[in-house]
Design an enzyme around this catalytic site. Sequence first.
Site, PDB file in Angstrom:
ATOM      1  N   THR A   1      28.501  23.767   8.920  1.00 59.27           N
ATOM      2  CA  THR A   1      29.217  23.942  10.192  1.00 59.27           C
ATOM      3  C   THR A   1      28.351  23.381  11.310  1.00 59.27           C
ATOM      4  OG1 THR A   1      28.254  26.089  10.764  1.00 59.27           O
ATOM      5  CG2 THR A   1      30.163  26.101   9.275  1.00 59.27           C
TER       6      THR A   1
ATOM      7  N   VAL B   1      33.108  37.306  24.091  1.00 61.28           N
ATOM      8  CA  VAL B   1      32.660  38.587  23.554  1.00 61.28           C
ATOM      9  C   VAL B   1      31.641  39.289  24.443  1.00 61.28           C
ATOM     10  CG1 VAL B   1      33.137  37.947  21.158  1.00 61.28           C
ATOM     11  CG2 VAL B   1      30.850  37.528  22.119  1.00 61.28           C
TER      12      VAL B   1
ATOM     13  N   TYR C   1      17.621  36.383  14.911  1.00 59.61           N
ATOM     14  CA  TYR C   1      18.932  36.244  14.270  1.00 59.61           C
ATOM     15  C   TYR C   1      19.078  37.242  13.127  1.00 59.61           C
ATOM     16  CZ  TYR C   1      22.913  34.033  11.939  1.00 59.61           C
ATOM     17  OH  TYR C   1      24.138  33.797  11.365  1.00 59.61           O
TER      18      TYR C   1
END
Length: 267
Positions: A177, A51, A142
């Site tokens: 995750t 990306v 973030y």
Amino acid sequence: MSKVVLITGGSSGIGKSIGEFLSLKGFTIYGTSRTPERYPDSKFNLVKLDVSDTTSIHEAVSAVIAKSGRLDVLINNAGAGITGPIEEIPDVEIQRNFDTNLFGPIRVIKAVLPQMRVQNSGLIINVTSIAGYMGLPYRGVYSASKGALELITEALRMEIKDFNIHMTNVAPGDFATNIAAGRYHAPIKEDSPYKKPYGDTLNLMDAHVSEGKDPLLMAHAIYKVITTKNPKIHYKVGEFMQKFSIVLKRILPDKVYERMLMNHYKL
């Protein structure tokens, strides 16, 4: 006709779960990875895409269109975590995080819009974060990168409305995750004034991820969005209290909400 779906960051975690679930539902899935050759057992197609690299993005999108003749859904899932006291995070790491979490999705959106305009149809789902609704201590970068993507979506969906292209945000909370392993952690410095509060907060954040929800819950949510005729602007997926924290931010005085966050993180 099976809808063609492109999922960035499809080799692991939430992206992998979404791809596998949608494959079972009959969609034609293309996931992306910077190193697709490392995942020969993937249950759906993986194409090379970074990306942060515009050429890579256009090559991947062109390959999908050449093979399938169309592109119906883009799921901007690729993202990166980052933690640390803002004062101590190197500028280059802050820029790298925004490049992945904000500018990366924008690049991919720009690459798919011409094809969706030709089709006079399309759906773009930006995977953001519940953290993007509030400035969290030691996760400020973030929060800011994901919050910025939320606002970009709000603006862009109005710009593309005339082309019959829909856009929405899906904001997950904590899921089990490997994001913590891939996250940039500013080192805990022995002589740092933030040593104890940052160290304690980091342990708490990692515990939240390891105890998080099954990523399959996100896959179900994404499927529901895709099969909805007119998707909402915002969706939140996660623990009740994580979603409720957004409601509290809207109704509580700023300093009361700040104190609530500080108590949660024991600051």
